[in-house]
Motif scaffolding. Structure first.
Motif, PDB file in Angstrom:
ATOM      1  N   ARG A   1       0.897  -1.290  -0.108  1.00  0.00           N
ATOM      2  CA  ARG A   1       0.040  -0.056  -0.088  1.00  0.00           C
ATOM      3  C   ARG A   1       0.845   1.398  -0.102  1.00  0.00           C
ATOM      4  N   PHE A   2       2.089   1.243   0.848  1.00  0.00           N
ATOM      5  CA  PHE A   2       2.947   2.284   0.966  1.00  0.00           C
ATOM      6  C   PHE A   2       3.935   2.456  -0.137  1.00  0.00           C
ATOM      7  N   ASP A   3       4.128   1.177  -0.832  1.00  0.00           N
ATOM      8  CA  ASP A   3       5.194   1.030  -1.471  1.00  0.00           C
ATOM      9  C   ASP A   3       6.577   1.063  -0.805  1.00  0.00           C
ATOM     10  N   VAL A   4       6.826   0.581   0.180  1.00  0.00           N
ATOM     11  CA  VAL A   4       8.085   0.411   0.755  1.00  0.00           C
ATOM     12  C   VAL A   4       8.449  -0.754   1.287  1.00  0.00           C
ATOM     13  N   LYS A   5       9.678  -0.893   1.468  1.00  0.00           N
ATOM     14  CA  LYS A   5      10.309  -2.274   1.621  1.00  0.00           C
ATOM     15  C   LYS A   5      10.551  -2.426   3.218  1.00  0.00           C
ATOM     16  N   LEU A   6       9.689  -3.404   3.893  1.00  0.00           N
ATOM     17  CA  LEU A   6       9.750  -3.566   5.363  1.00  0.00           C
ATOM     18  C   LEU A   6      10.511  -5.133   5.498  1.00  0.00           C
ATOM     19  N   LYS A   7      11.572  -4.701   6.254  1.00  0.00           N
ATOM     20  CA  LYS A   7      12.289  -6.247   6.492  1.00  0.00           C
ATOM     21  C   LYS A   7      12.003  -6.493   8.105  1.00  0.00           C
ATOM     22  N   VAL A   8      11.364  -7.752   7.900  1.00  0.00           N
ATOM     23  CA  VAL A   8      10.812  -8.474   9.160  1.00  0.00           C
ATOM     24  C   VAL A   8      11.666  -9.042   9.974  1.00  0.00           C
ATOM     25  N   GLU A   9      12.297  -8.778  11.202  1.00  0.00           N
ATOM     26  CA  GLU A   9      13.276  -9.145  11.952  1.00  0.00           C
ATOM     27  C   GLU A   9      12.628  -9.728  13.212  1.00  0.00           C
ATOM     28  N   VAL A  10      11.345 -10.092  13.270  1.00  0.00           N
ATOM     29  CA  VAL A  10      10.726 -10.760  14.443  1.00  0.00           C
ATOM     30  C   VAL A  10       9.712 -11.846  14.029  1.00  0.00           C
ATOM     31  N   ASP A  11       9.291 -12.419  15.082  1.00  0.00           N
ATOM     32  CA  ASP A  11       8.478 -13.667  14.621  1.00  0.00           C
ATOM     33  C   ASP A  11       6.899 -13.405  14.605  1.00  0.00           C
ATOM     34  N   THR A  12       6.674 -13.625  13.267  1.00  0.00           N
ATOM     35  CA  THR A  12       5.305 -13.233  13.153  1.00  0.00           C
ATOM     36  C   THR A  12       4.271 -14.380  13.322  1.00  0.00           C
ATOM     37  N   VAL A  13       4.857 -15.604  13.215  1.00  0.00           N
ATOM     38  CA  VAL A  13       4.024 -17.043  13.109  1.00  0.00           C
ATOM     39  C   VAL A  13       3.061 -16.808  14.113  1.00  0.00           C
ATOM     40  N   GLY A  14       1.809 -17.049  14.244  1.00  0.00           N
ATOM     41  CA  GLY A  14       0.785 -17.269  14.946  1.00  0.00           C
ATOM     42  C   GLY A  14       0.308 -16.046  15.584  1.00  0.00           C
ATOM     43  N   LYS A  15       0.601 -14.918  15.134  1.00  0.00           N
ATOM     44  CA  LYS A  15       0.682 -13.468  15.684  1.00  0.00           C
ATOM     45  C   LYS A  15      -0.613 -13.186  14.947  1.00  0.00           C
ATOM     46  N   LEU A  16      -1.643 -12.492  15.757  1.00  0.00           N
ATOM     47  CA  LEU A  16      -2.997 -12.295  15.018  1.00  0.00           C
ATOM     48  C   LEU A  16      -3.047 -10.656  15.622  1.00  0.00           C
ATOM     49  N   VAL A  17      -3.487  -9.648  14.592  1.00  0.00           N
ATOM     50  CA  VAL A  17      -3.746  -8.335  14.999  1.00  0.00           C
ATOM     51  C   VAL A  17      -5.189  -8.123  15.066  1.00  0.00           C
ATOM     52  N   PRO A  18      -5.699  -7.849  16.409  1.00  0.00           N
ATOM     53  CA  PRO A  18      -7.130  -7.331  16.420  1.00  0.00           C
ATOM     54  C   PRO A  18      -7.516  -5.943  15.748  1.00  0.00           C
ATOM     55  N   TRP A  19      -8.358  -5.856  15.337  1.00  0.00           N
ATOM     56  CA  TRP A  19      -9.018  -4.665  14.626  1.00  0.00           C
ATOM     57  C   TRP A  19      -7.904  -4.197  13.616  1.00  0.00           C
ATOM     58  N   ALA A  20      -7.433  -5.216  12.821  1.00  0.00           N
ATOM     59  CA  ALA A  20      -6.266  -5.025  11.988  1.00  0.00           C
ATOM     60  C   ALA A  20      -6.764  -3.782  11.028  1.00  0.00           C
ATOM     61  N   ASP A  21      -7.625  -3.723  10.209  1.00  0.00           N
ATOM     62  CA  ASP A  21      -8.002  -2.744   9.260  1.00  0.00           C
ATOM     63  C   ASP A  21      -8.042  -1.337   9.816  1.00  0.00           C
ATOM     64  N   PHE A  22      -8.777  -1.329  10.815  1.00  0.00           N
ATOM     65  CA  PHE A  22      -8.940   0.060  11.606  1.00  0.00           C
ATOM     66  C   PHE A  22      -7.786   0.795  11.847  1.00  0.00           C
ATOM     67  N   ARG A  23      -6.524  -0.330  12.209  1.00  0.00           N
ATOM     68  CA  ARG A  23      -5.471   0.345  12.554  1.00  0.00           C
ATOM     69  C   ARG A  23      -4.368   0.876  11.303  1.00  0.00           C
ATOM     70  N   ILE A  24      -5.005   0.845  10.243  1.00  0.00           N
ATOM     71  CA  ILE A  24      -4.236   1.400   9.087  1.00  0.00           C
ATOM     72  C   ILE A  24      -4.794   2.713   8.771  1.00  0.00           C
ATOM     73  N   ARG A  25      -3.910   3.850   8.915  1.00  0.00           N
ATOM     74  CA  ARG A  25      -4.328   5.178   8.539  1.00  0.00           C
ATOM     75  C   ARG A  25      -3.671   5.465   7.282  1.00  0.00           C
ATOM     76  N   PRO A  26      -4.543   5.824   6.312  1.00  0.00           N
ATOM     77  CA  PRO A  26      -4.164   6.005   4.797  1.00  0.00           C
ATOM     78  C   PRO A  26      -3.151   7.022   4.670  1.00  0.00           C
ATOM     79  N   TYR A  27      -3.110   7.911   5.387  1.00  0.00           N
ATOM     80  CA  TYR A  27      -2.079   9.013   5.420  1.00  0.00           C
ATOM     81  C   TYR A  27      -0.795   9.022   5.853  1.00  0.00           C
ATOM     82  N   SER A  28      -0.618   7.678   6.630  1.00  0.00           N
ATOM     83  CA  SER A  28       0.674   7.668   7.378  1.00  0.00           C
ATOM     84  C   SER A  28       1.124   6.375   7.803  1.00  0.00           C
ATOM     85  N   LEU A  29       2.081   5.743   6.937  1.00  0.00           N
ATOM     86  CA  LEU A  29       2.706   4.511   7.207  1.00  0.00           C
ATOM     87  C   LEU A  29       3.372   4.371   8.650  1.00  0.00           C
ATOM     88  N   GLU A  30       4.020   5.396   9.177  1.00  0.00           N
ATOM     89  CA  GLU A  30       4.492   5.446  10.452  1.00  0.00           C
ATOM     90  C   GLU A  30       3.354   4.984  11.481  1.00  0.00           C
TER      91      GLU A  30
END
Ligand code: ZN
Length: 666
Positions: free
Chosen positions: A47-76
């Motif tokens: 969406r933000f056309d940026v390289k995100l290098k993941v150095e953490v464990d994401t397996v089995g991790k679920l984000v509650p209210w995931a879509d609500f957390r995305i702010r279209p004006y700010s990647l950060e």
């Protein structure tokens, strides 16, 4: 299926049941918006056309209210909202990409650095205010480092083990081993000018460069400075080089390394000042990366250093990624500090900060240097401060950084050779630079052979213990301040009594957990001893003076009412809270009943102050509450009946309220 009657449940259990029901209902709704962390990160990346290098464990991790957390004006902001669920964070890289990492206490963001420096700037507007803050830093940084303790264990006037001198083109090299702590030897090499004379000395603590002090860039710098008329002294990191023979390599990544490396710098300087060719008025410190972190601390801790040059390490938002740099919680001093402020304590002495554009020091020209200039400005000494920023360079100790080091020391140490010549330097094999030939068998007879033997001299508190000490200090201050004694000496005495008691209680319970008491049978009821029974038994071994010292110490300076207030702080107001509970349950409580209950609760309180865990404190109150219930039963009351009537009443009130609410909504 067991059928619990709701009337038998205590009020807390009732509200718990209600929350569970609400939660189950909410869960099903929330579940519609739960998405896997890995998926959310991928989506943010595209969406933000940026390289995100993941150095953490994401397996089995679920984000509650995931879509609500995305702010279209700010990647950060989107990243921050998503990652904060897991205590992860995104760090922007110089190329604009982001690394997603675990929370690291020592690594923050340049933006955080900016805010922190802005905040620090509000604390002092002139030399006088700054020196007040500096005084606090001098006390608390040392305390958090356990520095006085370490200094007290430093070997006095150790006889150094010195090698033969090797002579090269324009300089000489001699290896040394100095016993800094009993049985621990700091090992290194001294680079000397060829001719006899009186020379400045520069301490050269090492960073985490490949091969440590044997590294080619390092040797080149030490030797070139010697050619210029400086005695430069390099020495091993704790657990690196020949230190590994004594404490093992793993010892490096410990808070012990943080303390011992600095102590080694002091011990090396002590020794150098006994040598007749050393000019004690010109003492420098220079090191890169982790060596730069040591320079910041050494220039803070040791007044003898007259010119300092930390290289590719300084940042207000990074304390150093290795426990040898940030293992002891110095940045917690005085309500929170950082390396830039600690280095500012060096003002107005000559200081050169070398930074580059491709590591965390990229922020120096914009953040740390202007901050340091302001503090140097309090002394009208900004000309003593310089920053050499190599915007196109990365994290190394390459030729341009070395050139900056040579220039700085040539200027402040008034060296005759102002131009440095690195040609024809002999890069020695590491075997030649070692005092013990890299062999355990060659160590002195008294040399330590483990980290543990070093730790026993340091009586090192863990970072957790120090932070717990700070908690106790803060807590006791709030408590005693609330008494408004208006007598600083009295406040200090009472605070000392409370802090001493709290620390002993904490340490006792940490050292004697309930598991140290064998599981057995309670002779009164034949049931196995529970956790709290065993904790009470463990506590009974504690010297009685711990409690009596607290009580007599408080009574010496406080009124009985004030003493009670302190005991209430310890037990978070449980006497009052429980008394109100009894009054709600027992109709028309008589004065005699109230007196009995209050006496029991006060006994509970006085016993409970000697426990650390809130669970234990509550359990002690339970014992005395039971006494009260038995007393009431023995004196014409029926506790069970009163309790049932009370819960029925609460239930009826709730039902009436719910019905009224329902009517309102309809
Ligand atoms: Zn380290």
């Amino acid at each position: 299926m067991k059928n619990y009657s709701i009337q038998l449940l205590k009020p807390q259990a009732l509200s718990l049941l209600l929350s569970v029901a609400l939660l189950a209902e909410a869960q099903s709704f929330e579940n519609q918006f739960v998405r896997p962390l890995g998926t959310v990160i991928n989506e943010l990346s595209s969406r933000f056309d940026v390289k995100l290098k993941v150095e953490v464990d994401t397996v089995g991790k679920l984000v509650p209210w995931a879509d609500f957390r995305i702010r279209p004006y700010s990647l950060e902001e989107s990243l921050s909202s998503v990652l904060s669920v897991f205590d992860y964070k995104a760090l922007v890289q110089p190329d604009g990409s982001y690394k997603i990492k675990k929370y690291e206490y020592m690594r923050r963001t340049p933006e955080d650095g900016r805010k922190m420096l802005n905040f620090l700037n509000t604390l002092y507007a002139n030399q006088q205010e700054w020196e007040k803050r500096r005084e606090c830093l001098r006390t608390e940084v040392k305390k958090n480092l356990n520095w006085e303790q370490a200094l007290s264990k430093k070997v006095l006037n150790p006889k150094p083990l010195l090698s033969k001198i090797r002579t090269y083109d324009g300089y000489k090299v001699q290896n040394f081993a100095i016993e800094s702590l009993p049985g621990y030897y700091v090992t290194g090499s001294i680079y000397l000018p060829k001719k006899k004379g009186s020379y400045p000395v520069i301490l050269m603590p090492n960073g985490h460069w490949p091969d440590g002090r044997y590294n080619k860039d390092e040797q080149t710098r030490f030797a070139t400075l010697a050619r210029m008329g400086v005695i430069s002294v390099s020495y091993d990191l704790f657990g690196w080089g020949e230190s590994e023979l004594m404490v093992g390599a793993a010892a490096h990544r410990t808070p012990t390394a943080h303390i011992v490396q600095l102590l080694n710098g002091v011990a090396v300087l002590d020794y150098m000042l006994t040598r007749k060719e050393v000019d004690a008025t010109r003492i420098g410190a220079n090191g890169g990366s982790g060596g730069g972190s040591q320079v910041v601390m050494l220039s803070f801790l040791d007044d003898r250093i007259t010119a300092a040059c930390p290289t590719v390490n300084l940042a207000s938002h990074f304390d150093g990624g290795c426990p040898c740099e940030s293992g002891m919680p110095v940045s917690l001093a005085c309500g929170g500090t950082n390396n830039a402020e600690i280095l500012a304590a060096y003002a107005p002495k000559p200081l050169c900060v070398i930074s580059d554009g491709k590591d965390w020091t990229a922020s120096v020209p914009e953040l740390e240097y202007p901050y340091l200039q302001r503090v140097y400005g309090f002394y009208n000494a900004t000309e003593q401060l310089s920053n050499v920023h190599l915007a196109d360079e990365g994290h190394d100790f390459g030729p341009n950084k070395r050139k900056a080091v040579y220039g700085f020391f040539a200027r402040y140490f008034k060296l005759k050779a102002t131009s440095a010549d690195e040609s024809g330097i002999t890069i020695e094999p590491k075997e030649m630079m070692q005092s013990f030939g890299g062999q355990v068998d060659n160590l002195p007879a008294n040399a330590v052979r483990s980290l543990k033997e070093v730790d026993q001299h340091l009586n090192k508190k863990t970072a957790a213990a120090i932070s717990s000490d700070l908690d106790i200090e803060k807590k006791s201050k709030v408590w005693i301040d609330s008494l408004k004694l208006n007598d600083p000496a009295k406040e200090a005495r009472v605070r000392a009594v409370v802090m001493k008691h709290m620390k002993i209680v904490r340490d006792w319970h940490n050292d004697h957990p309930y598991t140290t008491v064998p599981a057995g049978i309670n002779p009164l009821n034949g049931k196995p001893l529970n956790e709290i029974d065993r904790e009470v038994i463990a506590n009974s071994g504690k010297p009685a003076s711990v409690h009596t010292d607290l009580m007599s110490g408080l009574r010496k300076d406080l009124t009985e009412e004030q003493v009670e207030k302190i005991l209430d702080f310890y037990t978070i107001g449980k006497v009052d809270f429980t008394m109100r509970g009894f009054k709600a349950i027992v109709p028309n409580m008589t004065a005699k009943e109230e007196e009995f209950i209050l006496k029991q609760l006060r006994l509970a309180r006085e016993q409970a102050v000697d426990y650390k865990r809130m669970k234990a404190i509550s359990a002690i109150f339970e014992i005395y509450k039971t006494n009260c219930e038995q007393y009431l039963n023995a004196n014409g009351r029926n506790w069970r009946q009163m309790y049932k009537e009370f819960t029925d009443k609460i239930k009826a009130e709730k039902a009436a309220k719910a019905a009224a609410e329902k009517n309102k909504n309809n």
